[in-house]
Design a protein around this motif. Sequence first.
Motif, PDB file in Angstrom:
ATOM      1  N   ALA A   1       0.826  -1.204   0.000  1.00 26.68           N
ATOM      2  CA  ALA A   1       0.000   0.000   0.000  1.00 26.68           C
ATOM      3  C   ALA A   1       0.862   1.257   0.000  1.00 26.68           C
ATOM      4  N   GLY A   2       1.972   1.212   0.721  1.00 28.27           N
ATOM      5  CA  GLY A   2       2.878   2.354   0.725  1.00 28.27           C
ATOM      6  C   GLY A   2       3.433   2.624  -0.658  1.00 28.27           C
ATOM      7  N   ARG A   3       3.877   1.587  -1.325  1.00 28.03           N
ATOM      8  CA  ARG A   3       4.396   1.757  -2.689  1.00 28.03           C
ATOM      9  C   ARG A   3       3.302   2.284  -3.625  1.00 28.03           C
ATOM     10  N   ALA A   4       2.094   1.730  -3.512  1.00 19.55           N
ATOM     11  CA  ALA A   4       0.996   2.155  -4.377  1.00 19.55           C
ATOM     12  C   ALA A   4       0.635   3.615  -4.153  1.00 19.55           C
ATOM     13  N   ALA A   5       0.853   4.107  -2.925  1.00 17.15           N
ATOM     14  CA  ALA A   5       0.559   5.509  -2.600  1.00 17.15           C
ATOM     15  C   ALA A   5       1.691   6.441  -3.012  1.00 17.15           C
ATOM     16  N   GLY A   6       2.767   5.888  -3.558  1.00 11.65           N
ATOM     17  CA  GLY A   6       3.887   6.707  -4.000  1.00 11.65           C
ATOM     18  C   GLY A   6       4.903   7.001  -2.923  1.00 11.65           C
ATOM     19  N   LEU A   7       4.827   6.286  -1.800  1.00  9.72           N
ATOM     20  CA  LEU A   7       5.763   6.505  -0.705  1.00  9.72           C
ATOM     21  C   LEU A   7       7.003   5.628  -0.856  1.00  9.72           C
ATOM     22  N   ALA A   8       8.112   6.119  -0.330  1.00  9.43           N
ATOM     23  CA  ALA A   8       9.254   5.235  -0.110  1.00  9.43           C
ATOM     24  C   ALA A   8       8.885   4.311   1.044  1.00  9.43           C
ATOM     25  N   VAL A   9       9.306   3.072   0.988  1.00  6.79           N
ATOM     26  CA  VAL A   9       8.978   2.124   2.039  1.00  6.79           C
ATOM     27  C   VAL A   9      10.249   1.473   2.573  1.00  6.79           C
ATOM     28  N   ALA A  10      10.137   0.943   3.779  1.00  6.28           N
ATOM     29  CA  ALA A  10      11.194   0.119   4.360  1.00  6.28           C
ATOM     30  C   ALA A  10      10.553  -1.198   4.758  1.00  6.28           C
ATOM     31  N   ALA A  11      10.940  -2.277   4.086  1.00  5.11           N
ATOM     32  CA  ALA A  11      10.455  -3.603   4.441  1.00  5.11           C
ATOM     33  C   ALA A  11      11.208  -4.060   5.686  1.00  5.11           C
ATOM     34  N   GLU A  12      10.458  -4.405   6.717  1.00  3.17           N
ATOM     35  CA  GLU A  12      11.046  -4.650   8.030  1.00  3.17           C
ATOM     36  C   GLU A  12      11.041  -6.135   8.390  1.00  3.17           C
ATOM     37  N   ALA A  13      12.090  -6.557   9.077  1.00  3.53           N
ATOM     38  CA  ALA A  13      12.180  -7.911   9.615  1.00  3.53           C
ATOM     39  C   ALA A  13      12.525  -7.817  11.099  1.00  3.53           C
ATOM     40  N   PHE A  14      12.263  -8.905  11.818  1.00  9.85           N
ATOM     41  CA  PHE A  14      12.427  -8.914  13.263  1.00  9.85           C
ATOM     42  C   PHE A  14      13.441  -9.976  13.673  1.00  9.85           C
ATOM     43  N   ALA A  15      14.477  -9.521  14.345  1.00 12.16           N
ATOM     44  CA  ALA A  15      15.530 -10.439  14.764  1.00 12.16           C
ATOM     45  C   ALA A  15      15.030 -11.436  15.798  1.00 12.16           C
ATOM     46  N   ASP A  16      14.166 -10.987  16.705  1.00 10.63           N
ATOM     47  CA  ASP A  16      13.803 -11.813  17.860  1.00 10.63           C
ATOM     48  C   ASP A  16      12.364 -12.309  17.848  1.00 10.63           C
TER      49      ASP A  16
END
Length: 262
Positions: free
Chosen positions: A157-172
């Motif tokens: 949705a962020g990409r579709a809205a024209g925003l830069a995005v950060a795909a996040e992952a969780f170490a723990d």
Amino acid sequence: MTRAGKTIDLNSDLGESFGAWRMGDDEALLAVVSSANIACGFHAGDPDIMRRTVALAARHGVAIGAHVSLPDLQGFGRREMAVSPDEAYAMTLYQVGALHGFAQAAGTRLRHVKPHGALYNMAARDRRLAEAIAHAVRDFDPSLRLFGLAGSALVEAGRAAGLAVAAEAFADRRYRADGSLQPRREADAVIAESDEAIAQAMAMVREGRVRAVDGEIVELRADSLCVHGDGAHAVAFARQLRAALQAADIAVAAPHAMEDAA
């Protein structure tokens, strides 16, 4: 970029104290991470905590983001609520605007927005909620980056809205085979052993994959790793993770700094 020899962001959820009650060692974590997601008063934080945390982040040169949530102080924003997309839009806009005021007063600026807890997980799977949050961020400031779970509806949705995005992952956190996080209400959803969590983080960064709770390998491309700031060993773990990344020739920097250096 997230391959060995490249760069990744380390983010942490901060500013979660409230009144006389204190959670975590924000200042120590700000010496380790590159992005700070600061609570905006809905699940944690208060105006004075917001002001102090913004000032600390600015002093450490850490990117400041609004950690927007459902209005649930007692449940720490981890209980799902039946909110409409319009409500999600309004509460996102309200919280981003509040933190923006403190950032502007401190002579700095917001760089990103990351939903918290239940709102984060709901938006990861509910396209309409994800779109509402993304549109609120875009309507406030289209230069802000939207953080969301890697492979989720929120990132799309962020990409579709024209925003830069950060795909996040969780170490723990443990993952399910569909790429979603194992719910905290389930046993063993959080990885308690630092060595195991660091090994998972390194596999996500270097190999772009994570082993799900059923043993299946899930492809996962991450721009940012989250390290939680509310555990008893949060600071020690964050330092260990950063040291492991640097030993593997993986630099740590906020997403906007990566772009500026490109």
